[in-house]
Design a protein around this motif. Structure first.
Motif, PDB file in Angstrom:
ATOM      1  N   TYR A  69      68.057 -67.713  -6.706  1.00 36.11           N
ATOM      2  CA  TYR A  69      67.319 -68.117  -7.779  1.00 36.11           C
ATOM      3  C   TYR A  69      66.064 -69.140  -7.439  1.00 36.11           C
ATOM      4  O   TYR A  69      65.238 -68.772  -8.103  1.00 36.11           O
ATOM      5  CB  TYR A  69      68.518 -69.262  -8.294  1.00 36.11           C
ATOM      6  N   ALA A  73      62.315 -68.553  -8.777  1.00 31.38           N
ATOM      7  CA  ALA A  73      61.629 -69.420  -9.338  1.00 31.38           C
ATOM      8  C   ALA A  73      60.367 -69.887  -8.643  1.00 31.38           C
ATOM      9  O   ALA A  73      59.368 -69.676  -9.496  1.00 31.38           O
ATOM     10  CB  ALA A  73      62.414 -70.758  -9.285  1.00 31.38           C
ATOM     11  N   LEU A 112      71.253 -70.576 -13.341  1.00 38.10           N
ATOM     12  CA  LEU A 112      70.178 -69.806 -13.706  1.00 38.10           C
ATOM     13  C   LEU A 112      69.393 -71.241 -14.491  1.00 38.10           C
ATOM     14  O   LEU A 112      67.988 -71.187 -14.359  1.00 38.10           O
ATOM     15  CB  LEU A 112      70.491 -68.953 -15.147  1.00 38.10           C
ATOM     16  N   ASP A 113      69.948 -71.898 -15.166  1.00 37.44           N
ATOM     17  CA  ASP A 113      69.551 -73.132 -15.817  1.00 37.44           C
ATOM     18  C   ASP A 113      68.976 -74.095 -14.861  1.00 37.44           C
ATOM     19  O   ASP A 113      67.753 -74.668 -14.716  1.00 37.44           O
ATOM     20  CB  ASP A 113      70.444 -74.018 -16.735  1.00 37.44           C
ATOM     21  N   ILE A 117      65.183 -71.881 -14.011  1.00 35.10           N
ATOM     22  CA  ILE A 117      64.743 -72.393 -15.348  1.00 35.10           C
ATOM     23  C   ILE A 117      64.028 -73.873 -14.963  1.00 35.10           C
ATOM     24  O   ILE A 117      62.888 -74.082 -15.370  1.00 35.10           O
ATOM     25  CB  ILE A 117      65.276 -72.232 -16.587  1.00 35.10           C
ATOM     26  N   TYR A 121      60.060 -74.961 -14.953  1.00 32.47           N
ATOM     27  CA  TYR A 121      59.852 -75.955 -16.040  1.00 32.47           C
ATOM     28  C   TYR A 121      59.229 -77.035 -15.548  1.00 32.47           C
ATOM     29  O   TYR A 121      58.010 -77.707 -16.088  1.00 32.47           O
ATOM     30  CB  TYR A 121      60.664 -76.363 -17.248  1.00 32.47           C
ATOM     31  N   ILE A 133      57.432 -70.821 -22.207  1.00 36.94           N
ATOM     32  CA  ILE A 133      58.761 -70.172 -21.643  1.00 36.94           C
ATOM     33  C   ILE A 133      59.743 -69.861 -22.587  1.00 36.94           C
ATOM     34  O   ILE A 133      60.026 -70.541 -23.487  1.00 36.94           O
ATOM     35  CB  ILE A 133      59.356 -71.417 -20.620  1.00 36.94           C
ATOM     36  N   VAL A 135      63.680 -68.275 -22.780  1.00 37.90           N
ATOM     37  CA  VAL A 135      64.879 -67.808 -22.212  1.00 37.90           C
ATOM     38  C   VAL A 135      65.789 -66.817 -23.139  1.00 37.90           C
ATOM     39  O   VAL A 135      66.002 -67.400 -23.982  1.00 37.90           O
ATOM     40  CB  VAL A 135      65.728 -69.047 -21.957  1.00 37.90           C
TER      41      VAL A 135
END
Length: 196
Positions: A69, A73, A112-113, A117, A121, A133, A135
């Motif tokens: 992940y 990112a 994922l969060d 993400i 962010y 963005i 999702v």
């Protein structure tokens, strides 16, 4: 056979087809001059390639629960410095749904969060140039069914200056009350790319 394994005795071709004819994303959406796709899934990479997107490989991206992940990112952040549009695909929640494993699916969504993400962010919110963005899943894969369903999917759009609606939870039921309503086909992409 030299490794002590059984010899191959058949070949099973799967899903043969023809080279697709796709209009590049830059022709469909002229404000997208440069774009990238980040995924561990060959199908997504292929679609990105045919759409004229740069395919970015990330070491340790597996398409499973142990995917990198953080690497995805960082690759997205780096690509956003030069590209107008970056598509990041994560397969892990879908795979957990196919396994029917709710605990694992929940963990993959949390990863994922917090691991993809959130870091994206946090970084782009510091930039002078605004970055939007979105999702969303590509389709539902409920653990109870262990396969894809045709139910509508929830989505979230963040863009600096975009006023939030009254929805405060990100799930299939809550998002039905969202200000966008039920949109179909290319409507989502047109809405999202108009935010630039």
């Amino acid at each position: 056979m030299a490794e002590g394994k059984d010899p191959a005795n058949s070949i099973w071709p799967w899903s043969p087809g023809y080279r697709p004819s796709m209009q590049p994303i830059s022709e469909l959406y002229p404000n997208v001059r440069r774009s990238s796709v980040i995924s561990a899934v060959d199908l997504i990479k292929g679609i990105g390639h045919y759409a004229g997107m740069k395919v970015i490989d990330v070491e340790g991206a597996t398409g499973l629960f142990d995917t990198n992940y953080e690497g995805k990112a960082q690759a997205a952040i780096d690509a956003l410095k030069t590209d107008d549009f970056v598509y990041v695909h994560v397969e892990a929640p879908d795979e957990a749904g196919h396994e029917g494993n709710f605990t694992l699916k929940n963990r993959t969504v949390e990863d994922l969060d917090s691991r993809l993400i959130g870091p994206i962010y946090e970084e782009v919110s510091k930039w002078n140039e605004p970055v939007a963005i979105a999702v969303l899943p590509d389709h539902p894969t409920p653990c109870a069914h262990r396969t894809h369903t045709s139910d509508p999917i929830p989505f979230l759009i963040y863009a600096p200056g975009l006023e939030a609606d009254s929805v405060t939870a990100f799930d299939e039921e809550s998002c039905k009350q969202g200000s966008y309503g039920n949109i179909e086909g290319t409507e989502f992409t047109k809405i999202f790319l108009s935010l630039r």
